[in-house]
Design a protein around this motif. Structure first.
Motif, PDB file in Angstrom:
ATOM      1  N   THR A  19       3.920   3.435 -17.610  1.00 29.04           N
ATOM      2  CA  THR A  19       4.848   2.584 -18.356  1.00 29.04           C
ATOM      3  C   THR A  19       5.629   3.405 -19.379  1.00 29.04           C
ATOM      4  O   THR A  19       6.838   3.215 -19.550  1.00 29.04           O
ATOM      5  CB  THR A  19       4.071   1.453 -19.063  1.00 29.04           C
ATOM      6  N   GLU A  20       4.967   4.311 -20.048  1.00 29.88           N
ATOM      7  CA  GLU A  20       5.646   5.165 -21.026  1.00 29.88           C
ATOM      8  C   GLU A  20       6.706   6.031 -20.345  1.00 29.88           C
ATOM      9  O   GLU A  20       7.810   6.199 -20.865  1.00 29.88           O
ATOM     10  CB  GLU A  20       4.628   6.027 -21.755  1.00 29.88           C
ATOM     11  N   TYR A  21       6.391   6.582 -19.200  1.00 28.13           N
ATOM     12  CA  TYR A  21       7.365   7.391 -18.474  1.00 28.13           C
ATOM     13  C   TYR A  21       8.563   6.553 -18.027  1.00 28.13           C
ATOM     14  O   TYR A  21       9.702   7.000 -18.083  1.00 28.13           O
ATOM     15  CB  TYR A  21       6.728   8.082 -17.261  1.00 28.13           C
ATOM     16  N   ILE A  37       9.738   3.901 -19.521  1.00 31.26           N
ATOM     17  CA  ILE A  37      10.552   3.628 -20.714  1.00 31.26           C
ATOM     18  C   ILE A  37      11.387   4.845 -21.082  1.00 31.26           C
ATOM     19  O   ILE A  37      12.582   4.722 -21.388  1.00 31.26           O
ATOM     20  CB  ILE A  37       9.655   3.199 -21.888  1.00 31.26           C
ATOM     21  N   ILE A  38      10.806   6.020 -21.020  1.00 32.24           N
ATOM     22  CA  ILE A  38      11.550   7.246 -21.342  1.00 32.24           C
ATOM     23  C   ILE A  38      12.691   7.463 -20.357  1.00 32.24           C
ATOM     24  O   ILE A  38      13.817   7.781 -20.744  1.00 32.24           O
ATOM     25  CB  ILE A  38      10.590   8.461 -21.368  1.00 32.24           C
ATOM     26  N   GLN A  49      -0.754   2.599 -18.481  1.00 34.97           N
ATOM     27  CA  GLN A  49      -0.083   2.885 -19.743  1.00 34.97           C
ATOM     28  C   GLN A  49       0.785   4.136 -19.646  1.00 34.97           C
ATOM     29  O   GLN A  49       1.929   4.134 -20.092  1.00 34.97           O
ATOM     30  CB  GLN A  49      -1.112   3.063 -20.855  1.00 34.97           C
ATOM     31  N   GLY A  50       0.284   5.207 -19.059  1.00 32.47           N
ATOM     32  CA  GLY A  50       1.051   6.447 -18.937  1.00 32.47           C
ATOM     33  C   GLY A  50       2.308   6.249 -18.099  1.00 32.47           C
ATOM     34  O   GLY A  50       3.391   6.721 -18.462  1.00 32.47           O
TER      35      GLY A  50
END
Length: 84
Positions: free
Chosen positions: A13-15, A17-18, A10-11
Motif C-alpha cells: 500500500t505504501e508503494y 501511494i508513492i 502495508q508495504g
C-alpha cells in the motif's frame, strides 16, 4: 508476551501511494512544460533532417514563455479554475 507482526499488505500500500504521488507530479510537470519539450524535440528533428528549424524554434520559445508565465501566476482558491 505476544509480538504483533505488521500486516502483509502495508508495504504494498505504501508503494502504491508513492507511485501515485509520483504519477500526479509527473502529470503536473508535463502539463506545465509539455509544449516546450515537444517544441524542442521538433527543433532537434528539423535540424537533424537538414531543414530550417526557425518555425519550430519560435513555437518552442512561445511555449516556454507560456510555461514561465503559468508558473509565476499566483493561484488562490478564488481564481484557480479561471483560464490562464
Amino acid at each position: 508476551m505476544r509480538h504483533e507482526q505488521p500486516m502483509r499488505g502495508q508495504g504494498m500500500t505504501e508503494y502504491i501511494i508513492i507511485v501515485a504521488l509520483i504519477a500526479v507530479a509527473a502529470i503536473g510537470v508535463y502539463t506545465a512544460f509539455g509544449k516546450t519539450v515537444r517544441g524542442q524535440m521538433a527543433v532537434t528533428a528539423q535540424a537533424l533532417a537538414g531543414k530550417s528549424a526557425s518555425t519550430a524554434r519560435t513555437v518552442s520559445n512561445t511555449a516556454a514563455d507560456e510555461a514561465q508565465a503559468q508558473a509565476q501566476r499566483d493561484l488562490k482558491l478564488d481564481n484557480y479554475d479561471q483560464p490562464r
